[in-house]
Design a protein around this motif. Structure first.
Motif, short mmCIF file in Angstrom:
data_model
loop_
_atom_site.label_atom_id
_atom_site.label_comp_id
_atom_site.label_asym_id
_atom_site.label_seq_id
_atom_site.Cartn_x
_atom_site.Cartn_y
_atom_site.Cartn_z
N ALA A 310 49.01 51.37 44.15
CA ALA A 310 48.53 51.85 45.47
C ALA A 310 47.94 50.73 46.31
CB ALA A 310 47.49 52.96 45.26
N HIS A 311 47.78 49.56 45.72
CA HIS A 311 47.12 48.46 46.45
C HIS A 311 47.88 47.15 46.24
CE1 HIS A 311 43.74 51.20 46.94
NE2 HIS A 311 43.88 51.49 45.66
N GLN A 312 49.13 47.16 46.62
CA GLN A 312 49.94 45.95 46.38
C GLN A 312 50.10 45.09 47.61
OE1 GLN A 312 53.50 47.43 44.39
NE2 GLN A 312 52.64 46.74 42.43
N HIS A 313 49.47 45.48 48.71
CA HIS A 313 49.59 44.70 49.94
C HIS A 313 48.18 44.42 50.46
CE1 HIS A 313 50.70 43.57 54.05
NE2 HIS A 313 51.90 43.33 53.57
N ILE A 314 48.02 43.30 51.13
CA ILE A 314 46.70 42.89 51.61
C ILE A 314 46.10 43.93 52.58
CG2 ILE A 314 47.57 41.43 53.51
CD1 ILE A 314 44.59 40.52 51.20
N ARG A 315 46.95 44.68 53.28
CA ARG A 315 46.41 45.71 54.20
C ARG A 315 45.72 46.83 53.42
NH1 ARG A 315 52.04 46.31 55.24
NH2 ARG A 315 52.84 47.76 53.71
N ASP A 316 46.09 46.98 52.13
CA ASP A 316 45.47 48.00 51.27
C ASP A 316 44.51 47.36 50.27
OD1 ASP A 316 47.29 49.87 52.43
OD2 ASP A 316 48.82 49.10 51.06
N PHE A 317 44.00 46.18 50.61
CA PHE A 317 43.15 45.43 49.67
C PHE A 317 42.01 46.30 49.15
CE2 PHE A 317 39.60 42.64 48.60
CZ PHE A 317 40.21 41.71 47.78
N ASN A 318 41.89 46.32 47.84
CA ASN A 318 40.83 47.12 47.22
C ASN A 318 40.30 46.32 46.02
OD1 ASN A 318 39.53 48.94 45.38
ND2 ASN A 318 40.40 50.63 46.55
N ALA A 319 39.14 45.69 46.24
CA ALA A 319 38.59 44.79 45.23
C ALA A 319 38.36 45.51 43.90
CB ALA A 319 37.29 44.17 45.74
N LYS A 320 37.93 46.78 43.97
CA LYS A 320 37.62 47.53 42.75
C LYS A 320 38.90 47.78 41.93
CE LYS A 320 35.07 51.64 41.23
NZ LYS A 320 36.13 52.32 40.50
N ALA A 321 39.94 48.22 42.63
CA ALA A 321 41.21 48.47 41.93
C ALA A 321 41.76 47.19 41.31
CB ALA A 321 42.23 49.07 42.90
N LEU A 322 41.62 46.11 42.04
CA LEU A 322 42.13 44.83 41.53
C LEU A 322 41.31 44.36 40.32
CD1 LEU A 322 42.89 43.00 44.89
CD2 LEU A 322 44.58 43.69 43.18
N ALA A 323 40.02 44.62 40.36
CA ALA A 323 39.15 44.20 39.25
C ALA A 323 39.49 44.96 37.97
CB ALA A 323 37.70 44.42 39.63
N GLU A 324 40.05 46.14 38.13
CA GLU A 324 40.35 46.97 36.96
C GLU A 324 41.79 46.81 36.47
OE1 GLU A 324 39.21 50.77 38.46
OE2 GLU A 324 37.06 50.36 38.21
N ARG A 325 42.57 45.99 37.17
CA ARG A 325 44.00 45.91 36.84
C ARG A 325 44.25 45.16 35.52
NH1 ARG A 325 43.09 41.15 39.40
NH2 ARG A 325 44.59 39.46 39.14
N GLU A 326 45.46 45.33 35.03
CA GLU A 326 45.93 44.49 33.91
C GLU A 326 46.82 43.41 34.52
OE1 GLU A 326 47.82 46.64 30.77
OE2 GLU A 326 46.10 47.98 30.52
N ILE A 327 46.62 42.18 34.12
CA ILE A 327 47.39 41.07 34.69
C ILE A 327 48.81 41.08 34.11
CG2 ILE A 327 47.54 38.54 34.75
CD1 ILE A 327 44.39 38.62 34.87
N VAL A 328 49.78 40.90 35.01
CA VAL A 328 51.19 40.95 34.59
C VAL A 328 51.58 39.61 33.94
CG1 VAL A 328 53.57 41.20 35.42
CG2 VAL A 328 51.72 42.54 36.47
N LEU A 329 52.10 39.70 32.72
CA LEU A 329 52.43 38.50 31.95
C LEU A 329 53.92 38.44 31.64
CD1 LEU A 329 49.54 38.84 29.31
CD2 LEU A 329 49.51 37.42 31.38
N ASN A 330 54.43 37.24 31.51
CA ASN A 330 55.80 37.07 31.05
C ASN A 330 55.94 35.69 30.42
OD1 ASN A 330 58.77 37.30 30.87
ND2 ASN A 330 58.45 39.05 32.20
N GLN A 331 57.17 35.31 30.07
CA GLN A 331 57.37 34.08 29.29
C GLN A 331 56.95 32.80 30.03
OE1 GLN A 331 57.45 35.79 26.63
NE2 GLN A 331 58.98 34.55 25.56
N HIS A 332 57.02 32.82 31.37
CA HIS A 332 56.63 31.61 32.12
C HIS A 332 55.14 31.30 31.95
CE1 HIS A 332 55.61 34.97 34.69
NE2 HIS A 332 54.84 34.20 35.42
N CYS A 333 54.35 32.33 31.54
CA CYS A 333 52.90 32.15 31.40
C CYS A 333 52.57 31.12 30.31
CB CYS A 333 52.22 33.48 31.09
SG CYS A 333 52.51 34.74 32.34
N TYR A 334 53.50 30.86 29.42
CA TYR A 334 53.28 29.81 28.40
C TYR A 334 52.93 28.48 29.05
CZ TYR A 334 54.81 32.36 24.20
OH TYR A 334 54.90 33.22 23.14
N GLY A 335 53.41 28.27 30.28
CA GLY A 335 53.14 27.02 30.99
C GLY A 335 51.66 26.81 31.27
#
Lengths: 349, 110
Positions: A310-335
């Motif tokens: 529900a908050h994927q664009h800066i116009r819908d910025f929601n610090a609380k929702a972002l603070a509670e998110r899980e960070i998206v990880l993938n194979q490039h993160c090994y870098g």
């Protein structure tokens, strides 16, 4: 040299990149999934800490076409952040207490509203960092006064200089880049950047010009300081050693030079749980040129948005929702978790 | 086994202890300490190792210390100068024995 995007290269497609990172090219890569590695380290799901940096990609347009660019930036890229999106960013900043705004690109200075935006961030009392490629300062007379502009707005300048000689720098960033970078660094020094007692911060960024890992940040800093001072009379504050992340043009280089499998293996074998704990996606939100939000600049380039539907664009910025998110990880993160770790602010371990 | 040297074998070096663990452990502990920062920097030691690799002409070592010197921030010029040091010592080692030859010639000649 053209961008992968302009060449309609298969690696300009982010799904293809992710597939290659997970599966390999031709032969099966067979490397452990990053999420599993993080679970073993007690870091999955990866959660944010405190939001300290709002990093904005002001556009993919750039005066350079560097061989390792994870943005696939260049003069042929037309994506640029609009003033409307910048206003949405300013609203988000005003409604939050994020202390630092980190401006990147492309060459962020090529955005026609760049100076206005810096002034607005400065007026909000935020610390502004600009990832300046140096050559933009000397590329055109209209940019020659950038050092004074930065100084007047207390901007911290962070600039890539992959080596202290022309050979390695130009191989990665283009012919003549080292010479122009030296000229620009002297202009920055002349207004006080990097000079003791001025408070004007000029930090350099080293990244390996090839398929290998960076040296120790401290060792490199000592070498850069010595050579740049002795041979070019250039001063700077700090040096950040960054690992090249295997996406976009750097991924293309790895594959075409036959180094992809070896490099990925090296990143995986160098996984460092302490470095993983300090990754930058925990205290940063990355804003794309079109206003969409990402956990980091690399996820942005792979089009992996923040996991807050529900908050994927800066116009819908929601610090609380972002603070509670899980960070998206993938194979490039090994870098970011290999060896001493890597972030936009250098090593993390 | 189709060739005596396979780059993939370098990755198996750490498994040398499979046949004799206590000695391998001692060797790797020693090896690690030798290359740590000391009176010489790790960077200087890496350049020495690169030169020695060429003296002993070990393909594994040349591979490993080419990567290592790059990762220590060495320039190509520094790396090649290190190899020249190895070459000069090897060449000099042959040439200095010319003194023995000269001695013998003088001993045998009128």
């Amino acid at each position: 040299m053209k961008s992968l995007h302009a060449l309609h290269h298969q690696l300009s497609d982010t799904e293809t990149q992710i597939e290659i990172l997970e599966e390999g090219v031709g032969q099966k890569l067979g490397l452990p999934f990053f999420q599993r590695k993080m679970r073993d380290a007690g870091l999955f799901p990866l959660k944010p800490t405190t939001l300290e940096i709002l990093q904005l990609n002001l556009g993919k347009m750039c005066n350079q076409v560097c061989k390792h660019c994870h943005v696939d930036a260049g003069p042929d890229r037309k994506e640029i952040m609009t003033r409307e999106t910048m206003e949405q960013c300013l609203r988000a900043l005003a409604e939050s207490d994020i202390p630092t705004v980190d401006l990147t690109g492309g060459a962020p200075e090529m955005n026609p509203n760049f100076r206005w935006f810096v002034e607005q961030c400065h007026a909000l009392g935020r610390h502004v960092m600009v990832r300046c490629n140096l050559t933009i300062i000397v590329a055109n007379p209209k940019y020659h006064d950038l050092p004074e502009f930065y100084r007047d707005h207390g901007v911290e300048v962070v600039s890539s200089l992959p080596f202290y000689n022309a050979d390695k720098t130009d191989r990665q960033r283009g012919t003549g880049v080292f010479k122009d970078s030296v000229r620009a660094l002297k202009m920055l020094n002349a207004v006080g950047y990097g000079m003791e007692g001025t408070g004007l911060v000029l930090n350099l960024v080293y990244n390996p010009a090839g398929a290998f890992m960076p040296a120790s940040q401290e060792t490199l800093k000592r070498q850069f300081k010595r050579v740049l001072r002795d041979e070019f009379e250039i001063e700077f504050n700090d040096l950040y050693a960054i690992t090249n992340i295997p996406i976009s043009r750097y991924l293309d280089y790895l594959i075409s030079s036959g180094n992809f499998e070896g490099y990925m293996e090296k990143l995986v074998n160098s996984f460092n749980p302490i470095a993983a704990e300090g990754v930058m996606c925990r205290n940063t939100i990355s804003v794309g040129w079109d206003g969409y939000l990402f956990d980091c600049d690399f996820n942005q380039m792979l089009e992996l948005p923040v996991a807050t539907p529900a908050h994927q664009h800066i116009r819908d910025f929601n610090a609380k929702a972002l603070a509670e998110r899980e960070i998206v990880l993938n194979q490039h993160c090994y870098g970011c978790t290999a060896g001493s770790g890597s972030s936009c602010g250098g090593t993390t371990a | 086994m189709k060739t005596y040297y396979d780059p993939e074998d370098l990755k198996k070096f750490g498994k040398i202890g499979e046949f004799q663990k206590p000695l391998a452990d001692k060797f790797f502990d020693y090896y690690g300490e030798v290359f740590a920062e000391g009176a010489l920097t790790a960077r200087e030691k890496s350049l020495i190792a690169l030169a020695v690799s060429h003296t002993v002409q070990c393909p594994y070592c040349i591979d490993a210390y080419t990567v290592d010197t790059l990762e220590k921030g060495c320039t190509e010029a520094e790396m090649m100068e290190a190899v020249h040091v190895a070459a000069a010592i090897r060449g000099g080692a042959s040439l200095v024995h010319g003194v023995q030859m000269m001695n013998k010639v003088k001993e045998l000649s009128m």
